[in-house]
Design a protein around this motif. Structure first.
Motif, PDB file in Angstrom:
ATOM      1  N   ARG A 159      -6.043  -9.057   2.061  1.00  0.00           N
ATOM      2  CA  ARG A 159      -4.451  -8.797   1.655  1.00  0.00           C
ATOM      3  C   ARG A 159      -4.193  -7.562   0.775  1.00  0.00           C
ATOM      4  N   ARG A 160      -5.531  -7.805  -0.043  1.00  0.00           N
ATOM      5  CA  ARG A 160      -6.073  -6.238  -0.608  1.00  0.00           C
ATOM      6  C   ARG A 160      -6.221  -4.697   0.381  1.00  0.00           C
ATOM      7  N   GLU A 161      -6.472  -5.288   1.347  1.00  0.00           N
ATOM      8  CA  GLU A 161      -6.875  -4.271   1.975  1.00  0.00           C
ATOM      9  C   GLU A 161      -4.765  -3.422   3.381  1.00  0.00           C
ATOM     10  N   GLU A 162      -4.503  -4.915   3.595  1.00  0.00           N
ATOM     11  CA  GLU A 162      -3.224  -4.625   4.036  1.00  0.00           C
ATOM     12  C   GLU A 162      -2.828  -3.741   3.185  1.00  0.00           C
ATOM     13  N   GLU A 163      -2.363  -4.231   1.880  1.00  0.00           N
ATOM     14  CA  GLU A 163      -1.474  -3.918   1.047  1.00  0.00           C
ATOM     15  C   GLU A 163      -1.339  -1.956   0.881  1.00  0.00           C
ATOM     16  N   ARG A 164      -3.405  -1.901   0.617  1.00  0.00           N
ATOM     17  CA  ARG A 164      -3.191  -0.551   0.854  1.00  0.00           C
ATOM     18  C   ARG A 164      -3.585   0.479   2.413  1.00  0.00           C
ATOM     19  N   HIS A 165      -3.298  -0.393   3.683  1.00  0.00           N
ATOM     20  CA  HIS A 165      -3.336   0.318   4.404  1.00  0.00           C
ATOM     21  C   HIS A 165      -1.272   0.903   4.732  1.00  0.00           C
ATOM     22  N   GLU A 166      -0.583  -0.663   3.960  1.00  0.00           N
ATOM     23  CA  GLU A 166       0.960  -0.563   3.941  1.00  0.00           C
ATOM     24  C   GLU A 166       1.391   1.037   2.932  1.00  0.00           C
ATOM     25  N   ALA A 167       1.011   0.893   2.301  1.00  0.00           N
ATOM     26  CA  ALA A 167       0.892   1.997   0.313  1.00  0.00           C
ATOM     27  C   ALA A 167       0.203   3.656   1.764  1.00  0.00           C
ATOM     28  N   LEU A 168      -0.492   3.839   2.241  1.00  0.00           N
ATOM     29  CA  LEU A 168      -1.020   4.907   2.935  1.00  0.00           C
ATOM     30  C   LEU A 168       0.359   5.364   4.058  1.00  0.00           C
ATOM     31  N   ILE A 169       0.660   4.283   4.296  1.00  0.00           N
ATOM     32  CA  ILE A 169       1.504   4.777   5.339  1.00  0.00           C
ATOM     33  C   ILE A 169       2.937   4.957   5.497  1.00  0.00           C
ATOM     34  N   GLN A 170       3.585   4.134   4.169  1.00  0.00           N
ATOM     35  CA  GLN A 170       4.071   4.506   3.722  1.00  0.00           C
ATOM     36  C   GLN A 170       4.355   5.560   3.069  1.00  0.00           C
TER      37      GLN A 170
END
Ligand code: FAD
Length: 472
Positions: free
Chosen positions: A263-274
């Protein structure tokens, strides 16, 4: 888990290493608490083909087969190199190292090539530092048979046939001697105890590292061809240890642990994309990082530059936090992969710079002219002898202080915490490295006498007190 993710050449922007060598995986586990060893020891290979995208290796076998390194004695001589007479060529390695000629070790050839271009101003080209590596005196059939593959690479990327025209080469970052700190269990004879689960284990229990991503085998200066040997060796010894410990009873990790990490990695990924409007370009920042690291932390290192570079890397890291991506999709998005990897380069760059800054000496690939031990200046036998004694005293004091592994731990504040660890030299005791040093033969003589005296005295060498600063 066993990491075998290679070196970190991309921290330097361009290197001979593969473009996947970002050091990202190693950096992640370092940031998660694994210790990193000998970060400052980065090997610069003397002979690479300069290129705008990356630097391609011109293998040592070219010098091994008789390749000669030279520059025209006239700075930036515009004549075709084939027409420059012998007397107007400076075969500087042959002149300066008559015993070893073009086969001096990597760090020495690298420094000499760098020096002839920067200090002596004898680079073949004005705007691009390079020297000639010349094979044209060797019959074409021999070259094709022995070096065909590497010569084809040169011809392909430079458009010039090295069988008939001297190649242009310059040093390039090539290998990370440092890497994840790994343990070993000592056998009674001083080797590695086969089958021990400690072998190749990082400071995080259950996490192993092998190959170029560990720090274990090459000290400050890898010998050519030894990397593949250490890859095979570390793999063999690691496997037996892991196999031995595989049956050991351990409580399985809670499923929630994996879920939380994912979950942590997915959130990090999304934050970067957004992320919008940060305005920073990851490729531009990487370019700046590479240029900076290549300028201050390769062939010649100076404390004022290293200290300033450390602050600059911290500033680049801050800018990286404001990167926004041009590709915001989730399908084969190289932009996001690269930007994440770039973020992982800063902790490595910082530990390389900090380790280099603190290590006030010259050792292998780590060369600081301000701490170089000069050769013998005296010309009379008594004076030579006295200076050689002093040289050996200083060498011993320096060995006591610095023959240690540098250990970096990632601090909570994002800065590396540096400590030092003793090295087991019981199998191969340290000795002076005297390539090309003026008066080296007298130093060698004094050193041998000391070793003989040590044998007689049961291990104690009589040395005079030499003032050295406290260990940092
Ligand atoms: C041009 C060149 C010539 C060389 N010639 C010699 C030689 O003649 N003799 C010698 O002894 N040594 C030589 N070396 C050094 C030697 O090749 C390397 O040190 C060695 O290949 C390192 O092996 P490795 O398996 O540790 O890492 P690598 O071979 O670099 O493999 C690492 C692997 O990990 C993968 N990876 C990286 N990050 C991740 C991640 N985050 N997730 C998943 N996978 C990841 C990469 O894709 C790669 O497949 C040479 C090096 C170069 C660059």
């Amino acid at each position: 888990v066993i990491l075998a993710t290679g070196g970190c050449g991309l921290v330097y922007g361009r290197s001979t290493m593969s473009m996947v060598c970002t050091g990202s995986a190693v950096s992640r586990v370092y940031q998660a608490g694994a210790a990193y060893g000998n970060g400052e020891f980065i090997q610069v290979h003397p002979t690479a083909i300069p290129g705008a995208d990356k630097l391609r290796l011109m293998s040592e076998s070219a010098r091994g087969e008789g390749g000669r390194v030279w520059v025209p004695r006239t700075p930036q001589d515009t004549r075709d190199p084939r027409t420059i007479p012998e007397a107007e060529r400076f075969y500087f390695l042959e002149e300066r190292y008559p015993k070893y000629m073009n086969l001096v070790p990597r760090d020495i050839a690298t420094r000499e090539i760098f020096d002839i271009c920067t200090t002596d101003g004898l680079s073949v080209e004005k705007d691009r530092l390079c020297v000639y590596l010349d094979l044209t005196h060797i019959p074409k059939e021999t070259l094709d048979r022995k070096l065909g593959g590497i010569l084809d690479i040169y011809e392909k990327f430079q458009g010039v046939d090295p069988r008939t025209t001297p190649m242009k080469i310059f040093p390039a970052v090539h290998y990370s001697m440092g890497g994840l700190w790994v343990d070993y269990e000592r056998s009674p004879t001083g080797g590695m105890l086969e089958g021990s689960p400690r072998n190749q284990q990082t400071s995080l229990p259950g996490l192993y590292a092998i190959g170029e991503c560990d720090y274990q085998y090459h000290g400050a200066n890898r010998l050519g061809a030894n990397s593949l040997l250490s890859c095979i060796f570390s793999g063999l010894f690691c496997a037996a240890g892991v196999q031995a410990s595989a049956g050991a009873k351990r409580a399985p990790a809670a499923e929630s642990l994996y879920a939380a990490a994912l979950r942590r990695e997915e959130e990090r990924h999304e934050a970067l994309i957004q992320r919008r409007g940060g305005g920073e370009n990851p490729y531009g920042i990487h370019h700046e990082l590479g240029d900076l690291m290549t300028r201050v932390a390769t062939v010649v290192r100076r404390n004022d530059q290293l200290a300033a570079a450390y602050d600059e890397v911290c500033a680049l890291e801050e800018r990286w936090r404001r990167c926004s991506l041009s590709d915001t999709g989730n399908w084969t998005n190289q932009n996001v992969v690269f930007t994440k990897s770039l973020g992982d380069m800063f902790p490595l760059a910082k530990l390389i710079l900090k380790g280099a800054l603190l290590r006030d000496e010259c050792r292998g690939a780590h060369y600081k002219p301000d701490f170089e031990m000069p050769g013998i200046a005296a010309t009379d036998p008594e004076g030579k002898r006295r200076e050689a004694e002093e040289w050996c005293d200083r060498f011993e004091a320096n060995t006591n202080k610095w023959l240690k592994s540098t250990i970096a731990n990632h601090g909570a504040d994002g800065h590396p915490q540096i400590t030092y660890e003793d090295i087991d030299t019981s199998l191969i005791p340290p000795r002076p490295r005297l390539y090309g040093l003026v008066g080296g033969e007298v130093i060698e003589e004094v050193w041998r006498e000391r070793l003989r005296a040590r044998e007689v005295n049961g291990g104690q060498v009589a040395t005079r007190e030499v003032g050295v600063g406290a260990q940092s």
